[in-house]
Design a protein around this motif. Structure first.
Motif, PDB file in Angstrom:
ATOM      1  N   LEU A 122       0.702  -1.559   0.001  1.00  0.00           N
ATOM      2  CA  LEU A 122       0.093   0.213  -0.083  1.00  0.00           C
ATOM      3  C   LEU A 122       0.997   1.240  -0.030  1.00  0.00           C
ATOM      4  CD1 LEU A 122      -2.714   1.367   0.418  1.00  0.00           C
ATOM      5  CD2 LEU A 122      -2.625   0.908   2.799  1.00  0.00           C
ATOM      6  N   ILE A 123       0.909   2.199  -1.078  1.00  0.00           N
ATOM      7  CA  ILE A 123       1.561   3.013  -1.306  1.00  0.00           C
ATOM      8  C   ILE A 123       0.883   4.468  -0.950  1.00  0.00           C
ATOM      9  CG2 ILE A 123       3.079   4.544  -2.794  1.00  0.00           C
ATOM     10  CD1 ILE A 123       3.673   2.035  -4.412  1.00  0.00           C
ATOM     11  N   VAL A 124       1.016   5.109  -0.047  1.00  0.00           N
ATOM     12  CA  VAL A 124       0.038   6.402   0.434  1.00  0.00           C
ATOM     13  C   VAL A 124       0.933   7.548   0.088  1.00  0.00           C
ATOM     14  CG1 VAL A 124      -0.945   7.268   2.517  1.00  0.00           C
ATOM     15  CG2 VAL A 124      -0.668   4.912   2.503  1.00  0.00           C
ATOM     16  N   LYS A 125       0.106   8.153  -0.663  1.00  0.00           N
ATOM     17  CA  LYS A 125       0.698   9.562  -1.159  1.00  0.00           C
ATOM     18  C   LYS A 125       0.150  10.772  -0.428  1.00  0.00           C
ATOM     19  CE  LYS A 125       1.054  12.049  -5.342  1.00  0.00           C
ATOM     20  NZ  LYS A 125       1.082  12.277  -6.789  1.00  0.00           N
ATOM     21  N   LYS A 126       1.240  11.599   0.223  1.00  0.00           N
ATOM     22  CA  LYS A 126       0.632  12.735   0.817  1.00  0.00           C
ATOM     23  C   LYS A 126      -0.112  13.593   0.173  1.00  0.00           C
ATOM     24  CE  LYS A 126       2.335  15.927   4.064  1.00  0.00           C
ATOM     25  NZ  LYS A 126       3.632  16.586   4.639  1.00  0.00           N
ATOM     26  N   PRO A 127      -1.262  14.309   0.474  1.00  0.00           N
ATOM     27  CA  PRO A 127      -2.020  15.139  -0.317  1.00  0.00           C
ATOM     28  C   PRO A 127      -1.145  16.559  -0.232  1.00  0.00           C
ATOM     29  CG  PRO A 127      -3.225  14.391   1.346  1.00  0.00           C
ATOM     30  CD  PRO A 127      -2.083  13.583   1.796  1.00  0.00           C
ATOM     31  N   LYS A 128      -1.276  17.265  -1.299  1.00  0.00           N
ATOM     32  CA  LYS A 128      -0.415  18.477  -1.640  1.00  0.00           C
ATOM     33  C   LYS A 128      -0.978  19.748  -0.483  1.00  0.00           C
ATOM     34  CE  LYS A 128       1.026  17.351  -5.808  1.00  0.00           C
ATOM     35  NZ  LYS A 128       1.751  17.509  -6.876  1.00  0.00           N
ATOM     36  N   SER A 129      -2.047  19.461  -0.229  1.00  0.00           N
ATOM     37  CA  SER A 129      -2.812  20.700   0.769  1.00  0.00           C
ATOM     38  C   SER A 129      -3.695  20.143   1.788  1.00  0.00           C
ATOM     39  CB  SER A 129      -3.595  21.812  -0.294  1.00  0.00           C
ATOM     40  OG  SER A 129      -4.893  21.143  -0.561  1.00  0.00           O
ATOM     41  N   ILE A 130      -4.244  20.994   2.741  1.00  0.00           N
ATOM     42  CA  ILE A 130      -5.217  20.407   3.716  1.00  0.00           C
ATOM     43  C   ILE A 130      -6.559  20.256   3.007  1.00  0.00           C
ATOM     44  CG2 ILE A 130      -6.361  21.284   5.542  1.00  0.00           C
ATOM     45  CD1 ILE A 130      -3.279  20.944   6.179  1.00  0.00           C
ATOM     46  N   ALA A 131      -7.020  20.673   2.130  1.00  0.00           N
ATOM     47  CA  ALA A 131      -8.199  20.537   1.504  1.00  0.00           C
ATOM     48  C   ALA A 131      -8.224  19.172   0.681  1.00  0.00           C
ATOM     49  CB  ALA A 131      -8.494  21.263   0.246  1.00  0.00           C
ATOM     50  N   ASP A 132      -6.938  18.684   0.044  1.00  0.00           N
ATOM     51  CA  ASP A 132      -6.664  17.544  -0.389  1.00  0.00           C
ATOM     52  C   ASP A 132      -6.753  16.433   0.582  1.00  0.00           C
ATOM     53  OD1 ASP A 132      -6.605  18.717  -2.897  1.00  0.00           O
ATOM     54  OD2 ASP A 132      -4.373  18.374  -3.114  1.00  0.00           O
ATOM     55  N   ALA A 133      -6.246  16.596   1.877  1.00  0.00           N
ATOM     56  CA  ALA A 133      -6.321  15.852   2.905  1.00  0.00           C
ATOM     57  C   ALA A 133      -7.574  15.150   3.564  1.00  0.00           C
ATOM     58  CB  ALA A 133      -5.149  16.241   3.966  1.00  0.00           C
ATOM     59  N   ARG A 134      -8.509  16.596   3.506  1.00  0.00           N
ATOM     60  CA  ARG A 134      -9.830  16.420   3.916  1.00  0.00           C
ATOM     61  C   ARG A 134     -10.530  15.549   2.849  1.00  0.00           C
ATOM     62  NH1 ARG A 134     -11.057  22.362   5.840  1.00  0.00           N
ATOM     63  NH2 ARG A 134      -9.718  22.165   4.083  1.00  0.00           N
ATOM     64  N   ASP A 135     -10.447  15.976   1.647  1.00  0.00           N
ATOM     65  CA  ASP A 135     -11.146  15.104   0.594  1.00  0.00           C
ATOM     66  C   ASP A 135     -10.853  13.528   0.837  1.00  0.00           C
ATOM     67  OD1 ASP A 135     -12.282  17.331  -0.283  1.00  0.00           O
ATOM     68  OD2 ASP A 135     -10.854  17.575  -1.856  1.00  0.00           O
ATOM     69  N   GLN A 136      -9.497  13.304   1.139  1.00  0.00           N
ATOM     70  CA  GLN A 136      -9.222  11.588   1.306  1.00  0.00           C
ATOM     71  C   GLN A 136      -9.457  11.272   2.759  1.00  0.00           C
ATOM     72  OE1 GLN A 136      -4.883  11.368   1.269  1.00  0.00           O
ATOM     73  NE2 GLN A 136      -4.981  10.355  -0.922  1.00  0.00           N
ATOM     74  N   THR A 137      -9.881  11.946   3.419  1.00  0.00           N
ATOM     75  CA  THR A 137     -10.536  11.467   4.672  1.00  0.00           C
ATOM     76  C   THR A 137     -11.848  11.106   4.394  1.00  0.00           C
ATOM     77  OG1 THR A 137      -8.885  12.822   6.027  1.00  0.00           O
ATOM     78  CG2 THR A 137     -10.917  11.756   7.216  1.00  0.00           C
ATOM     79  N   TYR A 138     -12.777  11.969   3.666  1.00  0.00           N
ATOM     80  CA  TYR A 138     -14.030  11.720   3.517  1.00  0.00           C
ATOM     81  C   TYR A 138     -14.230  10.573   2.605  1.00  0.00           C
ATOM     82  CZ  TYR A 138     -14.972  16.351   5.567  1.00  0.00           C
ATOM     83  OH  TYR A 138     -15.122  17.324   6.455  1.00  0.00           O
ATOM     84  N   GLN A 139     -13.274  10.287   1.642  1.00  0.00           N
ATOM     85  CA  GLN A 139     -13.519   9.114   0.646  1.00  0.00           C
ATOM     86  C   GLN A 139     -13.149   7.841   1.388  1.00  0.00           C
ATOM     87  OE1 GLN A 139     -10.684  10.201  -2.391  1.00  0.00           O
ATOM     88  NE2 GLN A 139     -11.806  11.707  -3.071  1.00  0.00           N
ATOM     89  N   SER A 140     -12.102   8.064   2.488  1.00  0.00           N
ATOM     90  CA  SER A 140     -11.861   6.739   3.249  1.00  0.00           C
ATOM     91  C   SER A 140     -13.051   6.290   4.018  1.00  0.00           C
ATOM     92  CB  SER A 140     -10.562   6.838   3.702  1.00  0.00           C
ATOM     93  OG  SER A 140     -10.692   7.716   4.964  1.00  0.00           O
TER      94      SER A 140
END
Length: 183
Positions: free
Chosen positions: A164-182
């Motif tokens: 599992l390769i986890v790519k760090k989001p470039k911004s806080i908004a991207d991180a929030r989007d990833q959290t909601y998707q998971s």
């Protein structure tokens, strides 16, 4: 007892000095490792090989069969380099273990190995019987990846367990989007 061993999952997380590996560990803790499961989380740090850049005179000296690479540095410098490598490993693993502090029923182990991270991570995944390998991605572009190589790509191609390769989001908004998707 055999049923307990069957339910145990060994999750190997490769960590280094970069934020990407700590993000991957955090993602793993939030999405992959569960409090009441029989998981063993193994935090692996690999000390890269010594050497790196050498002065031209030193590199030229390596062509001389009388000079052995181990004798390029004085014992004091070699000892200082080893101490520094151990301090870096201890610091990285302390930071990683701090992220794991709230885990109560998950066994956390740490390993420090020396060598090329690509080879060592693959070897350790096999030797430790990892069920999954979790890694961060530095997100190098094509040119940097060509010259530096990609540890995560190498491991994805050579490790026998899922990677599992986890790519760090470039911004806080991207991180929030990833959290909601998971969720």
């Amino acid at each position: 007892m055999a049923e307990e061993a069957e339910n145990e999952r060994r999750v190997l997380v490769a960590v280094d000095e970069g934020d990407e590996s700590m993000y991957a560990l955090s993602w793993c803790l939030n999405n992959l490792v569960f409090q009441n499961s029989k998981n063993t989380l193994i935090l692996l740090y690999v000390n890269p090989p010594r050497g790196g850049y050498m002065p031209f005179e030193t590199a030229a000296a390596l062509d001389d069969p009388e000079i052995h690479p181990a004798n390029l540095y004085s014992p004091e410098i070699t000892a200082a380099m080893e101490r520094y490598s151990q301090e870096v490993a201890d610091c990285v693993l302390a930071k990683a273990k701090k992220l794991c502090k709230d885990l109560q029923h998950v066994k956390v182990e740490t390993k420090v190995e020396d060598g090329d991270p690509r080879d060592v991570i693959c070897e350790m995944a096999e030797r430790l019987g990892a069920h999954v390998l979790v890694m961060g991605s530095h997100g190098y572009g094509l040119i940097k990846r060509t010259f530096l190589g990609s540890v995560s790509s190498h491991c994805a191609q050579n490790v026998k367990c899922p990677v599992l390769i986890v790519k760090k989001p470039k911004s806080i908004a991207d991180a929030r989007d990833q959290t909601y998707q998971s969720e």
